[in-house]
Design a protein around this motif. Structure first.
Motif, short mmCIF file in Angstrom:
data_model
loop_
_atom_site.label_atom_id
_atom_site.label_comp_id
_atom_site.label_asym_id
_atom_site.label_seq_id
_atom_site.Cartn_x
_atom_site.Cartn_y
_atom_site.Cartn_z
N GLU A 11 11.55 8.64 -5.32
CA GLU A 11 12.47 8.61 -4.17
C GLU A 11 13.70 7.74 -4.37
O GLU A 11 14.80 8.08 -3.93
CB GLU A 11 11.72 8.15 -2.91
CG GLU A 11 10.78 9.20 -2.41
CD GLU A 11 10.26 8.93 -1.01
OE1 GLU A 11 10.89 8.16 -0.26
OE2 GLU A 11 9.22 9.52 -0.67
N MET A 17 -4.44 6.49 -6.64
CA MET A 17 -5.58 6.15 -7.49
C MET A 17 -6.92 6.21 -6.75
O MET A 17 -7.96 6.43 -7.36
CB MET A 17 -5.39 4.75 -8.08
CG MET A 17 -6.16 4.57 -9.39
SD MET A 17 -5.96 2.89 -10.00
CE MET A 17 -6.06 3.18 -11.75
N MET A 43 0.24 14.38 -15.29
CA MET A 43 -0.98 14.25 -16.10
C MET A 43 -2.27 14.16 -15.34
O MET A 43 -3.33 13.99 -15.94
CB MET A 43 -0.84 13.09 -17.10
CG MET A 43 -0.95 11.72 -16.55
SD MET A 43 0.42 11.34 -15.49
CE MET A 43 1.77 11.26 -16.63
N VAL A 50 5.99 -0.23 5.26
CA VAL A 50 7.45 -0.40 5.17
C VAL A 50 7.98 0.64 4.18
O VAL A 50 7.47 0.76 3.08
CB VAL A 50 7.82 -1.81 4.67
CG1 VAL A 50 9.31 -1.93 4.36
CG2 VAL A 50 7.42 -2.87 5.71
N GLY A 74 3.27 0.47 -10.06
CA GLY A 74 4.02 -0.58 -9.37
C GLY A 74 3.21 -1.85 -9.23
O GLY A 74 3.73 -2.96 -9.42
N MET A 108 0.02 5.13 -16.51
CA MET A 108 0.57 4.43 -15.34
C MET A 108 0.49 2.92 -15.55
O MET A 108 1.43 2.18 -15.27
CB MET A 108 -0.24 4.78 -14.07
CG MET A 108 -0.27 6.24 -13.72
SD MET A 108 1.37 6.87 -13.38
CE MET A 108 1.47 8.20 -14.55
N THR A 156 7.61 5.03 -7.00
CA THR A 156 7.23 5.92 -5.89
C THR A 156 6.48 7.17 -6.34
O THR A 156 6.21 8.04 -5.53
CB THR A 156 8.47 6.34 -5.05
OG1 THR A 156 9.36 7.08 -5.90
CG2 THR A 156 9.19 5.13 -4.47
N GLY A 157 6.17 7.26 -7.63
CA GLY A 157 5.36 8.38 -8.10
C GLY A 157 6.12 9.68 -8.19
O GLY A 157 7.34 9.69 -8.44
N GLY A 186 5.70 4.47 -14.04
CA GLY A 186 4.69 5.45 -13.65
C GLY A 186 5.23 6.86 -13.59
O GLY A 186 6.14 7.24 -14.33
N MET A 187 4.67 7.62 -12.66
CA MET A 187 5.01 9.04 -12.58
C MET A 187 6.49 9.27 -12.26
O MET A 187 7.06 10.28 -12.65
CB MET A 187 4.11 9.69 -11.53
CG MET A 187 4.06 11.19 -11.61
SD MET A 187 3.60 11.81 -13.23
CE MET A 187 4.71 13.22 -13.35
N ALA A 188 7.10 8.30 -11.59
CA ALA A 188 8.54 8.43 -11.32
C ALA A 188 9.33 8.55 -12.62
O ALA A 188 10.34 9.25 -12.70
CB ALA A 188 9.04 7.24 -10.49
N PHE A 228 -5.12 7.68 -16.02
CA PHE A 228 -4.25 6.65 -15.45
C PHE A 228 -3.73 5.60 -16.42
O PHE A 228 -2.98 4.70 -16.02
CB PHE A 228 -4.98 5.94 -14.30
CG PHE A 228 -4.96 6.73 -13.03
CD1 PHE A 228 -5.90 7.73 -12.81
CD2 PHE A 228 -4.00 6.51 -12.06
CE1 PHE A 228 -5.87 8.48 -11.65
CE2 PHE A 228 -3.96 7.25 -10.90
CZ PHE A 228 -4.90 8.24 -10.69
N ALA A 254 3.34 1.05 -3.95
CA ALA A 254 2.18 0.28 -4.44
C ALA A 254 1.15 1.20 -5.06
O ALA A 254 -0.03 1.17 -4.68
CB ALA A 254 1.58 -0.54 -3.29
N GLY A 255 1.58 2.02 -5.99
CA GLY A 255 0.64 2.81 -6.79
C GLY A 255 0.19 1.96 -7.98
O GLY A 255 0.60 0.79 -8.11
O1 48F Z 1 1.89 8.09 -6.47
P1 48F Z 1 1.54 6.73 -6.89
O2 48F Z 1 0.13 6.40 -7.14
O3 48F Z 1 2.50 6.37 -8.14
P2 48F Z 1 2.21 5.93 -9.66
O4 48F Z 1 1.96 4.48 -9.74
O5 48F Z 1 0.86 6.66 -10.04
C1 48F Z 1 0.75 8.05 -10.07
C2 48F Z 1 -0.71 8.39 -9.95
O6 48F Z 1 -1.25 7.92 -8.74
C3 48F Z 1 -1.01 9.89 -10.05
C4 48F Z 1 -0.81 10.39 -11.41
C5 48F Z 1 -1.65 9.72 -12.47
O7 48F Z 1 -1.77 10.38 -13.53
O8 48F Z 1 -0.06 11.27 -11.63
O9 48F Z 1 -0.26 10.60 -9.10
O10 48F Z 1 3.32 6.50 -10.45
O11 48F Z 1 2.07 5.68 -5.80
C6 48F Z 1 3.37 5.73 -5.29
C7 48F Z 1 3.38 4.97 -3.97
O12 48F Z 1 4.72 4.87 -3.53
C8 48F Z 1 4.74 4.99 -2.11
C9 48F Z 1 3.67 6.04 -1.82
O13 48F Z 1 3.20 5.96 -0.48
C10 48F Z 1 2.60 5.66 -2.85
O14 48F Z 1 1.65 4.78 -2.32
N1 48F Z 1 6.10 5.39 -1.73
C11 48F Z 1 6.72 6.57 -2.00
N2 48F Z 1 7.97 6.54 -1.54
C12 48F Z 1 8.16 5.33 -0.95
C13 48F Z 1 6.96 4.60 -1.06
C14 48F Z 1 9.25 4.71 -0.27
N3 48F Z 1 10.43 5.33 -0.12
N4 48F Z 1 9.07 3.45 0.21
C15 48F Z 1 7.89 2.81 0.07
N5 48F Z 1 6.82 3.36 -0.56
#
Ligand code: 48F
Length: 253
Positions: free
Chosen positions: A171, A63, A231, A123, A36, A238, A166-167, A219-221, A235, A32-33
């Motif tokens: 994962e 964020m 970056m 979860v 997502g 993202m 998962t950023g 997103g970052m994934a 945001f 939930a970044g």
């Molecule tokens: O890292 P995250 O915010 O991902 P995003 O949406 O945004 C990246 C930015 O926040 C920042 C950036 C911006 O420029 O680089 O880093 O790509 O959110 C990812 C979420 O996924 C959860 C984790 O706790 C986080 O809240 N997460 C990670 N692995 C798992 C998970 C998993 N296996 N199961 C459930 N949640």
């Protein structure tokens, strides 16, 4: 006159109902970044049954903390438009726009929920279901159980599409890389490269794609899988990536 056990009943019955309704869904968003949650908002607004699974207690991902925990985020024009859709107040700052990171995160979460997405917090997604050469669901466990190192088997939930949001650790893609192989040019998670804001922003959008039948990145994934730069506290990429993955999935479902 209500009693303590009525409170217990209220919580347990409501949650079991919510969980049972989510055993089979259109889209499972992992993480939930900002990416997502944005994907979930667009997909739910389009009428899809969407659930977001977040390992931590608080949705919002990276964020909340802005840059170095100064609670301010930076976006470009397209990001500003997406933030304003959920009521975030943006101010121009030189070539960029800035917003309060706490306001932005809270409103992005509320936007997804108001659109009809269900968020499961605490979860963890620890595996995917795959059959006939397609990712067709996720495997979940309580984060607390995993943190305690208890040997408890997880449960499976069916989804027509799974989004890896998962950023940085990407994962879900790492699981699929290991067990099935990704359908990307190298078949591997390349790992993110050094910080380069502009290029990272641009490539996040370009890299947002289906990486295995039924599995998408956002997103970052997306950048971690494709070996593109990170970056930092900008945001817009993202948010745009969340919107793009929602569009890609809507074309397919
Ligand atoms: O890292 P995250 O915010 O991902 P995003 O949406 O945004 C990246 C930015 O926040 C920042 C950036 C911006 O420029 O680089 O880093 O790509 O959110 C990812 C979420 O996924 C959860 C984790 O706790 C986080 O809240 N997460 C990670 N692995 C798992 C998970 C998993 N296996 N199961 C459930 N949640």
């Amino acid at each position: 006159m209500s009693s303590d056990i009525d409170i217990t009943r209220a919580i347990f019955e409501s949650y079991s109902q919510r969980f049972l309704q989510s055993v089979s869904m259109d889209v499972a968003v992992v993480g939930a970044g900002p990416s997502g949650l944005t994907a979930a908002r667009y997909l739910a607004a389009a009428g899809k049954k969407v659930c977001v699974f977040e390992r931590k207690l608080s949705p919002g991902g990276g964020m909340w903390g802005g840059g170095m925990s100064f609670p301010v985020i930076v976006v470009q024009e397209a990001g500003r438009e997406i933030l304003e859709e959920v009521g975030v107040r943006c101010r121009r700052h030189g070539p960029y726009h800035v917003a309060d990171s706490i306001e932005a995160t809270a409103k992005i979460i509320a936007g997804a929920v108001d659109a009809g997405a269900t968020i499961f917090n605490a979860v963890t997604v620890e595996d995917v279901m795959a059959s006939q050469d397609k990712v067709c669901g996720i495997v979940v466990n309580w984060t607390g159980v995993l943190a305690a190192g208890m040997h408890v088997d997880p449960l499976s939930l069916e989804a027509r599409a799974v989004v890896d949001g998962t950023g940085h650790p990407s994962e879900v893609c790492r699981i699929v890389e290991r067990k099935l192989g990704l359908r990307t040019p190298t078949g591997r998670v390349e790992g993110e490269k050094c910080m380069w804001a502009d290029e990272g922003e641009r490539l996040t959008l370009e890299n947002t794609r289906e990486v295995y039948p039924g599995l998408y990145t956002t997103g970052m994934a997306s950048n971690a899988v494709m070996g593109s730069p990170r970056m930092g506290p900008i945001f817009g990429g993202m948010l745009q990536s969340g919107k793009k993955v929602a569009d890609l999935i809507l074309e397919k479902l």
